[in-house]
Design an enzyme around this catalytic site. Structure first.
Site, mmCIF file in Angstrom:
data_model
loop_
_atom_site.group_PDB
_atom_site.id
_atom_site.type_symbol
_atom_site.label_atom_id
_atom_site.label_comp_id
_atom_site.label_asym_id
_atom_site.label_seq_id
_atom_site.Cartn_x
_atom_site.Cartn_y
_atom_site.Cartn_z
ATOM 1 N N HIS A 167 0.832 -1.220 0.000
ATOM 2 C CA HIS A 167 0.000 0.000 0.000
ATOM 3 C C HIS A 167 0.863 1.265 0.000
ATOM 4 C CE1 HIS A 167 -3.272 -2.732 1.368
ATOM 5 N NE2 HIS A 167 -2.301 -3.255 2.088
ATOM 6 N N SER A 288 15.330 21.895 -15.212
ATOM 7 C CA SER A 288 14.161 22.752 -15.370
ATOM 8 C C SER A 288 14.626 24.098 -15.920
ATOM 9 C CB SER A 288 13.482 22.954 -14.017
ATOM 10 O OG SER A 288 12.719 24.139 -14.029
ATOM 11 N N LYS A 294 16.535 21.645 -9.994
ATOM 12 C CA LYS A 294 15.802 20.434 -10.390
ATOM 13 C C LYS A 294 16.632 19.449 -11.210
ATOM 14 C CE LYS A 294 11.653 19.789 -10.231
ATOM 15 N NZ LYS A 294 10.507 20.588 -10.628
#
Ligand code: ARG
Length: 480
Positions: A167, A288, A294
């Site tokens: 999960h 980016s 990034k």
């Protein structure tokens, strides 16, 4: 060649226009022509024609001299195509008529005898099977290469502890090597499906002619053999109308693409700053344009997305074929674009995934630290209560649950509780219990077959090499 039958004659088709007064409307030509797509069958079409020609000569249907001229002409056309000088024409509809028409230009009369005892229906079915067979072999090789880099990383990280999830909640500690070998198994099944598909595909439609067979004394076993097929298709009607091989290829491709998307998703998660389990190489990261910090896992995101196209193509072909009456129908012409697009998409996705995994640098420290969070060793505590104190598992589960709750209220791990705390819930507990609570101890103890213990993973790595990498390939070896 008479003017009436010239391929450039605007009034009729040179190949089938005998009974027609005028040629097709331009929109008819546009919807009918498949050459922009099926030109990719050129190699297979020439191989099929050569095999057919040799058989016609061997059975006395075609003279040896004509056969020689046809073969030489086909070789010359293959060279033109390879050199990029062949002019593909939409008026000539498809690859079969483009090549046949060019053959007539080059060698004249004998070219017109090649189509004896053959139809485009068995021709295209044969060409397409040959193409899909090659695509399966390519796929097998590429998946094997991906397995190889996964196994490399698995070996390197056989002892690197990370959180195992269910999960997407921390469940139990595992090793990264074990996690990666799970994908090696998935990919092994993908190769098995490709091999199954290849084995079923490997029957030759050639000689089924339009749908009913032919009155000429052909030798179907000979053409089948020449093209590397195991045998001729048993039923001429099935031979020209069957596209199961394309569906099976797309089914195999779709499941494989789903597997790739799952791995891609994990890479995206692992690359994110809160996880930071892995750093992709510069070669497989992008920046980016506005945020200088990034490092985006674009390749993983695209592999994750491209599964949609592959599943879409499977869906396309299932719908094209649904409800088609026997035998060939022009609907089937739509089969190739679906398969080609899925194959191209997979080839690119597999190459990108292999590159990403090969250059990925995993942060063992970070993964280990994450494994220690989230009460990942609660099951080990419950197992200890069963093994050492003889508690029934369900009771041990409850006792452990209460200890987890206590640790949670104190804001610490279960390994940080005192022995007195332990004894409140489990009176017989001894200091030995702490030995099973570390994540390393936890993974080390999971020695059952197929389990995550580092030694078991090292053995599994060796096994995986033997099962998946040692052989020449699950499917290869019978190319014509
Ligand atoms: N271009 C056709 C296809 O891909 C070839 C077969 C055409 N057969 C026919 N009877 N029109 O399906």
């Amino acid at each position: 060649m008479s003017k009436k039958h010239s391929p450039s004659d605007p009034t009729t088709s040179s190949i089938w226009g005998g009974r027609f007064e005028t040629g097709p409307a331009s929109i008819m030509q546009e919807i009918n022509a498949s050459i922009d797509v099926d030109r990719r069958l050129a190699t297979q079409d020439i191989a099929g024609s050569k095999a057919h020609c040799q058989m016609l000569v061997a059975t006395g249907i075609l003279s040896a001299a004509d056969g020689k001229a046809v073969e030489a002409g086909l070789d010359a056309i293959a060279a033109e195509i390879a050199a990029g000088t062949f002019v593909f024409s939409r008026e000539l509809e498809d690859i079969h008529m483009n090549i046949e028409s060019r053959l007539a230009e080059r060698i004249g009369e004998p070219a017109k005898r090649l189509h004896t005892a053959r139809s485009r229906n068995d021709q295209v079915a044969t060409d397409f099977r040959l193409w899909v067979r090659d695509a399966l072999d390519t796929l097998d090789g590429q998946v094997k290469a991906l397995q190889a880099v996964l196994i490399e990383q698995a070996e390197r990280h056989a002892g690197s502890v990370m959180p195992g999830f269910t999960h997407l909640q921390t469940a139990q500690p595992v090793t990264l090597g074990h996690h990666l070998l799970a994908y090696v198994e998935m990919l092994g099944r993908d190769r098995g499906r490709a091999a199954d598909c290849r084995a079923r595909l490997n029957e030759c439609p050639l000689g089924a002619a339009a749908l009913a067979g032919t009155s000429f004394p052909i030798d179907r076993a000979m053409t089948a053999r020449a093209l590397g097929f195991d045998r001729p298709c048993a039923n001429s009607m099935d031979a020209v109308s069957d596209r199961d091989f394309a569906l099976e290829y797309l089914g195999t491709a779709a499941i494989l693409a789903v597997h790739l998307s799952r791995l891609a998703e994990e890479i995206v998660i692992w690359c994110s700053e809160p996880f930071a389990f892995v750093r992709l190489s510069d070669a497989f990261s992008t920046g980016s344009s506005i945020m200088p910090q990034k490092r985006n896992p674009d390749a993983a995101e695209l592999v994750r997305a491209k599964v949609g196209r592959v599943i879409g193509q499977l869906n396309t072909l299932l719908i094209v074929l649904k409800g088609l009456p026997m035998t060939y129908a022009k609907d089937m012409q739509e089969d190739k674009e679906a398969v080609f697009d899925a194959a191209d998409t997979l080839t690119l996705s597999l190459a990108a995934m292999t590159g990403m995994i090969e250059g990925a640098r995993f942060n063992a420290e970070r993964m280990r630290e994450a494994a220690g969070r989230g009460f990942a060793t609660a099951t080990d505590l419950a197992d200890w209560l069963v093994r050492v104190l003889g508690l029934p598992f369900r009771e041990a589960h409850h006792v452990t649950g209460r200890l987890v709750k206590l640790a949670e209220t104190r804001g610490c791990g279960i390994e940080d509780l005192s022995l007195d705390d332990m004894r409140q819930e489990a009176p017989g507990a001894t200091a030995d219990v702490f030995a099973v609570l570390g994540v390393e101890n936890s993974v080390k103890s999971r020695t059952s077959l197929g389990g995550t213990a580092p030694d078991a993973v090292r053995r599994a790595v060796a096994e995986a090499r033997r099962r998946f990498l040692a052989t020449a390939g699950a499917t290869g070896g019978t190319k014509p």
